[in-house]
Motif scaffolding. Structure first.
Motif, PDB file in Angstrom:
ATOM      1  N   GLU A 168       0.804  -1.221   0.000  1.00 34.86           N
ATOM      2  CA  GLU A 168       0.000   0.000   0.000  1.00 34.86           C
ATOM      3  C   GLU A 168       0.842   1.279   0.000  1.00 34.86           C
ATOM      4  O   GLU A 168       0.562   2.233  -0.728  1.00 34.86           O
ATOM      5  N   ALA A 169       1.890   1.299   0.854  1.00 29.18           N
ATOM      6  CA  ALA A 169       2.699   2.514   0.978  1.00 29.18           C
ATOM      7  C   ALA A 169       3.457   2.849  -0.313  1.00 29.18           C
ATOM      8  O   ALA A 169       3.469   4.015  -0.735  1.00 29.18           O
ATOM      9  N   PRO A 170       4.094   1.875  -0.974  1.00 33.82           N
ATOM     10  CA  PRO A 170       4.750   2.212  -2.246  1.00 33.82           C
ATOM     11  C   PRO A 170       3.791   2.797  -3.286  1.00 33.82           C
ATOM     12  O   PRO A 170       4.175   3.684  -4.046  1.00 33.82           O
ATOM     13  N   ILE A 171       2.558   2.312  -3.281  1.00 34.35           N
ATOM     14  CA  ILE A 171       1.601   2.824  -4.268  1.00 34.35           C
ATOM     15  C   ILE A 171       1.233   4.267  -3.961  1.00 34.35           C
ATOM     16  O   ILE A 171       1.115   5.112  -4.858  1.00 34.35           O
ATOM     17  N   LEU A 172       1.049   4.596  -2.686  1.00 34.95           N
ATOM     18  CA  LEU A 172       0.765   5.991  -2.325  1.00 34.95           C
ATOM     19  C   LEU A 172       1.944   6.886  -2.667  1.00 34.95           C
ATOM     20  O   LEU A 172       1.763   8.016  -3.119  1.00 34.95           O
ATOM     21  N   ALA A 173       3.159   6.385  -2.431  1.00 36.02           N
ATOM     22  CA  ALA A 173       4.350   7.157  -2.810  1.00 36.02           C
ATOM     23  C   ALA A 173       4.365   7.385  -4.317  1.00 36.02           C
ATOM     24  O   ALA A 173       4.668   8.492  -4.797  1.00 36.02           O
ATOM     25  N   ALA A 174       4.009   6.338  -5.069  1.00 39.38           N
ATOM     26  CA  ALA A 174       3.958   6.468  -6.530  1.00 39.38           C
ATOM     27  C   ALA A 174       2.929   7.500  -6.962  1.00 39.38           C
ATOM     28  O   ALA A 174       3.180   8.313  -7.854  1.00 39.38           O
ATOM     29  N   LYS A 175       1.748   7.502  -6.303  1.00 36.27           N
ATOM     30  CA  LYS A 175       0.705   8.468  -6.660  1.00 36.27           C
ATOM     31  C   LYS A 175       1.173   9.901  -6.424  1.00 36.27           C
ATOM     32  O   LYS A 175       0.877  10.804  -7.214  1.00 36.27           O
ATOM     33  N   ALA A 176       1.909  10.112  -5.323  1.00 35.07           N
ATOM     34  CA  ALA A 176       2.438  11.453  -5.044  1.00 35.07           C
ATOM     35  C   ALA A 176       3.419  11.869  -6.135  1.00 35.07           C
ATOM     36  O   ALA A 176       3.410  13.018  -6.604  1.00 35.07           O
ATOM     37  N   LEU A 177       4.257  10.943  -6.559  1.00 36.64           N
ATOM     38  CA  LEU A 177       5.243  11.248  -7.610  1.00 36.64           C
ATOM     39  C   LEU A 177       4.564  11.460  -8.963  1.00 36.64           C
ATOM     40  O   LEU A 177       5.031  12.260  -9.779  1.00 36.64           O
ATOM     41  N   ILE A 178       3.465  10.739  -9.188  1.00 38.66           N
ATOM     42  CA  ILE A 178       2.734  10.915 -10.451  1.00 38.66           C
ATOM     43  C   ILE A 178       2.178  12.332 -10.548  1.00 38.66           C
ATOM     44  O   ILE A 178       2.235  12.963 -11.600  1.00 38.66           O
ATOM     45  N   VAL A 179       1.627  12.835  -9.427  1.00 39.57           N
ATOM     46  CA  VAL A 179       1.112  14.208  -9.417  1.00 39.57           C
ATOM     47  C   VAL A 179       2.225  15.196  -9.743  1.00 39.57           C
ATOM     48  O   VAL A 179       2.015  16.200 -10.422  1.00 39.57           O
ATOM     49  N   GLU A 180       3.440  14.900  -9.268  1.00 37.74           N
ATOM     50  CA  GLU A 180       4.594  15.765  -9.547  1.00 37.74           C
ATOM     51  C   GLU A 180       5.198  15.498 -10.922  1.00 37.74           C
ATOM     52  O   GLU A 180       6.195  16.110 -11.298  1.00 37.74           O
ATOM     53  N   GLU A 181       4.583  14.528 -11.650  1.00 36.36           N
ATOM     54  CA  GLU A 181       5.033  14.143 -12.991  1.00 36.36           C
ATOM     55  C   GLU A 181       6.457  13.606 -12.985  1.00 36.36           C
ATOM     56  O   GLU A 181       7.201  13.742 -13.963  1.00 36.36           O
ATOM     57  N   SER A 182       6.843  12.958 -11.877  1.00 31.82           N
ATOM     58  CA  SER A 182       8.139  12.268 -11.801  1.00 31.82           C
ATOM     59  C   SER A 182       7.907  10.817 -12.221  1.00 31.82           C
ATOM     60  O   SER A 182       7.866   9.897 -11.403  1.00 31.82           O
ATOM     61  N   TRP A 183       7.725  10.622 -13.524  1.00 29.97           N
ATOM     62  CA  TRP A 183       7.265   9.334 -14.029  1.00 29.97           C
ATOM     63  C   TRP A 183       8.246   8.202 -13.729  1.00 29.97           C
ATOM     64  O   TRP A 183       7.825   7.096 -13.352  1.00 29.97           O
ATOM     65  N   ASP A 184       9.543   8.456 -13.914  1.00 23.81           N
ATOM     66  CA  ASP A 184      10.504   7.373 -13.732  1.00 23.81           C
ATOM     67  C   ASP A 184      10.573   6.924 -12.277  1.00 23.81           C
ATOM     68  O   ASP A 184      10.599   5.725 -11.980  1.00 23.81           O
ATOM     69  N   GLU A 185      10.587   7.884 -11.330  1.00 21.99           N
ATOM     70  CA  GLU A 185      10.603   7.518  -9.912  1.00 21.99           C
ATOM     71  C   GLU A 185       9.303   6.801  -9.524  1.00 21.99           C
ATOM     72  O   GLU A 185       9.318   5.837  -8.753  1.00 21.99           O
ATOM     73  N   ALA A 186       8.179   7.302 -10.028  1.00 24.81           N
ATOM     74  CA  ALA A 186       6.891   6.667  -9.729  1.00 24.81           C
ATOM     75  C   ALA A 186       6.879   5.224 -10.209  1.00 24.81           C
ATOM     76  O   ALA A 186       6.366   4.325  -9.524  1.00 24.81           O
ATOM     77  N   LEU A 187       7.457   4.992 -11.380  1.00 20.70           N
ATOM     78  CA  LEU A 187       7.497   3.646 -11.945  1.00 20.70           C
ATOM     79  C   LEU A 187       8.272   2.693 -11.031  1.00 20.70           C
ATOM     80  O   LEU A 187       7.894   1.527 -10.873  1.00 20.70           O
ATOM     81  N   THR A 188       9.331   3.207 -10.397  1.00 20.68           N
ATOM     82  CA  THR A 188      10.111   2.384  -9.460  1.00 20.68           C
ATOM     83  C   THR A 188       9.243   1.903  -8.300  1.00 20.68           C
ATOM     84  O   THR A 188       9.290   0.728  -7.912  1.00 20.68           O
ATOM     85  N   PHE A 189       8.427   2.810  -7.746  1.00 24.76           N
ATOM     86  CA  PHE A 189       7.561   2.432  -6.630  1.00 24.76           C
ATOM     87  C   PHE A 189       6.443   1.498  -7.078  1.00 24.76           C
ATOM     88  O   PHE A 189       6.017   0.621  -6.315  1.00 24.76           O
ATOM     89  N   VAL A 190       5.933   1.686  -8.279  1.00 25.10           N
ATOM     90  CA  VAL A 190       4.905   0.779  -8.795  1.00 25.10           C
ATOM     91  C   VAL A 190       5.474  -0.633  -8.938  1.00 25.10           C
ATOM     92  O   VAL A 190       4.821  -1.619  -8.596  1.00 25.10           O
ATOM     93  N   GLU A 191       6.713  -0.733  -9.451  1.00 27.06           N
ATOM     94  CA  GLU A 191       7.359  -2.046  -9.568  1.00 27.06           C
ATOM     95  C   GLU A 191       7.492  -2.698  -8.197  1.00 27.06           C
ATOM     96  O   GLU A 191       7.283  -3.903  -8.040  1.00 27.06           O
ATOM     97  N   LYS A 192       7.825  -1.887  -7.174  1.00 29.32           N
ATOM     98  CA  LYS A 192       7.917  -2.410  -5.814  1.00 29.32           C
ATOM     99  C   LYS A 192       6.551  -2.918  -5.346  1.00 29.32           C
ATOM    100  O   LYS A 192       6.441  -3.977  -4.726  1.00 29.32           O
TER     101      LYS A 192
END
Length: 746
Positions: A168-192
């Motif tokens: 759950e926590a990695p996905i929320l982190a990814a959502k925060a990064l998606i809003v900031e349009e940090s696609w590559d970092e968000a993708l890392t958390f989604v993979e996690k």
């Protein structure tokens, strides 16, 4: 203390400072002579007082802790040192130590005047890592809603450090990064998240979809960066192609608009026209208006080019020069001059290969001047001379529409469709049908566009689909059309308001009760605490409340009967965890929890026979296990509210109901409720969230002794009539919820 002093709104306050104030007050109480518990000598009391005085003069916490520890060892029947040791350990963050001291204090002196406070502090300290994890997830969600992405990322990261094996926590982190349009970092958390959710098929599917979307975003960003680079180097044609590539990956108005502008720079009129048309279809009002301006310019250029490109065998024929002048005047907006030029062209010769076009263009000029009947005569002449004249049926259909000759207009649009699958013609036919209240046919006409992948004319088709649904009184159909417009950011303010109304429902439960009851809405401009304060000041108690999103206000139910000793309330953007724990310590229990668009409104009350209370956050996959665990500990559901993606549940050891059952359903579980009522169960809680309904029911008195009425009202209007009628028959509101259901997918 007045109730007004106990209302909390805003920040958390100075929690640590308050703790130390409590410590000091307790120490001073000891100096004054706290009653001894058990067989304790006066010497123990004197040593305790000296330890307090030493602390007050030196402020040395370590020394105070040592002194109290020695006292606890020397006088094992003396409870007071244990209480203060618990306070000191709690202030130092030594949770396990604090729990041990408070528990020993309560075991030794259950009747001590500080026993209630010790119990409250013990309850607050027993928050597990799992509960802390859930709280941090809730904080992250709230921060995301507020748009505070850095704070949301911080909370999610802390939650991940507590439970590193949960997804759950990695996905929320990814959502925060998606809003900031940090696609590559968000993708890392989604993979996690994918790695950690291997045993949850539903989550895996959702995350893999998100991974696909993020990969697409990265591809789009790469294409946009490439296009911007080409544009900065003035390679406009290549830039236009690159922008179109990006727009096809993620169809949107602004990117198509950029493609059109770059095509325009190199006089690629036809490509620019298509790009601007897409920008109008997909863009918001600002983008669409700019694209319309550019499109008008491009169409004029195309018209001029068409005039310049007349076949060689007609260039020298009579009337051609005047026809060209008319085209240029028309496309530059000088309709009167265009009309004069077309009349000259028609008058010069009786017939030539261009004659049908002369009449069609003169008819177009007349149509723009509002002379519709005269325009129609010219269009009919053109159709007689050359029925296949390009564009003829479009302008004639428009003339028929203005004259309310809908059947003739539809016939011309059908002619256009026979020459190709034209989405614009389909939408035009459907709009004609709407005017004639042929709602079902209108919907059928545009359904393929609405449900298709192409964005061409999808905005207009969705508007027709929604209008047809409204005409048919088909709520689902209307919602589908408006929902697509809303998701794409293309809905007008009135369309958004209509969609909200369609999504809004009222749920009402009324029970026989002799208590007096009143109902009203918050009239202090969105500050429900002021309304609570007013009710308290007139001697009333708040029993129910709910947020009405459609009217953006709180509906509040109150009674003047003495059901509580006191009430306090908190209205904060963040979940008021510390405030609740302070309330528990001072003898309050949660009797109401609701969410508005941005705030938590929590009500706590003090009353007789209150039990032990706790709460937890759980998503739909965890909810059953959490409730089963709670039930096994003798806890009963007290309050439920949805704060996506989690359910927030308050449980208490005291309940007027017996055995408890609950249900989580995709639609309102009317039949399940009826079956349970036959088994003598009564509704306790109703809540909607995440596309599902939560209903809790409890075993009530003997069959027939207690009737209940439930209403599921799929309407944004407040159910005043139902309430007034049942009040007269001796029923009172026991559950009232304003619900906004999720936006449906096409």
């Amino acid at each position: 203390m007045t109730r007004r002093n106990k209302v909390k709104m805003g920040g958390r306050g100075h929690y640590i400072i308050r703790n130390w104030c409590v410590v000091t007050i307790i120490f001073l109480a000891a100096v004054s002579g706290i009653p001894l518990h058990g067989k304790v000598t006066r010497e123990a009391e004197n040593q305790f007082a000296r330890a307090v005085i030493d602390y007050l003069s030196s402020g040395d916490v370590a020394e105070a802790k040592s002194a109290f520890s020695e006292l606890a060892q020397a006088y094992p029947d003396y409870a007071d040192p244990l209480f203060n040791l618990g306070l000191l350990a709690s202030a130092d963050g030594n949770r396990s130590e604090a729990i041990d001291y408070f528990q020993r204090f309560l075991d030794l002196a259950p009747g001590h005047e500080k026993a209630v406070e010790a119990s409250g502090r013990l309850m607050a300290l027993k928050v597990t890592d799992e509960e802390r994890f859930a709280m941090l997830l809730a904080e992250a969600n709230e921060s995301l809603e507020k748009g505070n992405t850095s704070e949301a990322f911080s909370y999610a990261s802390e939650a991940h450090s507590i439970e590193p094996d949960r997804w759950e926590a990695p996905i929320l982190a990814a959502k925060a990064l998606i809003v900031e349009e940090s696609w590559d970092e968000a993708l890392t958390f989604v993979e996690k998240g994918i790695e950690l959710s291997s045993d949850n098929i539903e989550v895996q599917m959702e995350l893999k979809t998100l991974r696909h979307n993020l990969s697409g975003r990265l591809e789009i960003q790469t294409a946009l960066d490439e296009a911007a680079g080409l544009e900065s180097e003035e390679n406009y044609l290549e830039a236009a192609v690159a922008y179109e590539k990006a727009a096809k990956l993620l169809p949107n108005g602004p990117t198509y608009h950029l493609a059109g502008l770059n095509y325009l720079m190199v006089d690629r009129w036809e490509e620019a026209k298509k790009a601007f048309e897409q920008a109008i279809d997909l863009g918001d009002e600002t983008v669409a208006e700019e694209a319309r301006e550019q499109l008008r310019y491009v169409e004029r250029q195309i018209g001029i080019k068409a005039a310049d490109a007349l076949p060689e065998h007609v260039i020298d024929m009579p009337g051609v020069a005047s026809f060209e002048q008319g085209l240029k005047a028309l496309y530059f907006g000088d309709t009167e001059q265009a009309l004069t030029a077309f009349e000259v062209a028609i008058a010069q010769v009786p017939v030539n290969p261009m004659y049908a076009r002369y009449f069609m263009m003169r008819g177009t000029a007349l149509l723009e001047l509002g002379e519709t009947k005269a325009a129609l005569e010219d269009f009919n002449r053109a159709a007689i001379i050359e029925p296949n004249t390009k564009g003829l049926y479009w302008v004639r259909a428009l003339a028929y529409e203005k004259l309310n000759r809908y059947d003739d207009a539809e016939s011309d649009y059908r002619t256009i469709l026979r020459n190709g699958d034209d989405a614009e013609a389909k939408v035009s036919i459907a709009r004609l049908m709407l005017r004639q209240k042929r709602y079902r046919e209108a919907g059928n006409e545009v359904e393929r566009i609405v449900r298709g992948d192409s964005y061409h004319r999808k905005k207009e088709a969705s508007q027709v689909w929604a209008a047809a649904g409204r005409g048919l009184d088909d709520k689902s159909m209307e919602m589908e059309g408006l929902a697509w417009l809303s998701r794409e950011g293309l809905a007008s303010e009135s369309e958004e308001k209509r969609l909200l109304k369609l999504r809004s429902s009222w749920v009402l439960v009324m029970t026989p009760d002799m208590r007096g009851q009143d109902q009203g809405y918050d009239d202090f401009e969105g500050n429900p605490l002021a309304s609570f304060e007013r009710l308290w000041n007139r001697g009333s108690w708040v029993t129910n409340y709910t947020y009405d999103a459609y009217f953006d206000r709180w509906e509040i139910v109150d009674t003047r009967d003495r059901v509580y000793k006191d009430q306090i309330a908190s209205y904060e953007e963040k979940f008021p965890r510390d405030w609740i724990q302070e309330g528990w310590k001072t003898g309050y229990r949660i009797t109401g929890v609701e969410r508005s668009r941005s705030h938590w409104l929590v009500l706590m009350s003090s009353f007789d026979y209150q039990g032990g209370e706790t709460y937890f956050f759980a998503d739909k996959n965890e909810l059953k296990a959490k409730l089963d665990e709670s039930s096994a500990r003798g806890m009963r559901i007290q309050n439920v509210v949805y704060e996506g993606p989690d359910w927030f549940v308050v449980t208490n050891t005291k309940s007027k109901f017996g055995e408890e059952v609950w249900n989580l359903a995709d639609s309102f579980p009317t039949e399940w409720i009826r079956r349970r009522q036959l088994e003598n169960y009564y509704i306790k809680n109703l809540e909607y969230g995440g596309g599902q309904w939560f209903v809790a029911m409890g075993k009530g008195p003997k069959k027939g002794e207690w009737d209940k009425r439930q209403y599921y009202l799929n309407d944004a209007a407040f159910p005043t009539g139902h309430i007034q009628s049942d009040w007269r028959e001796g029923y009172r509101i026991t559950e009232l919820n304003a619900v906004v259901e999720d936006i449906p997918e096409l």
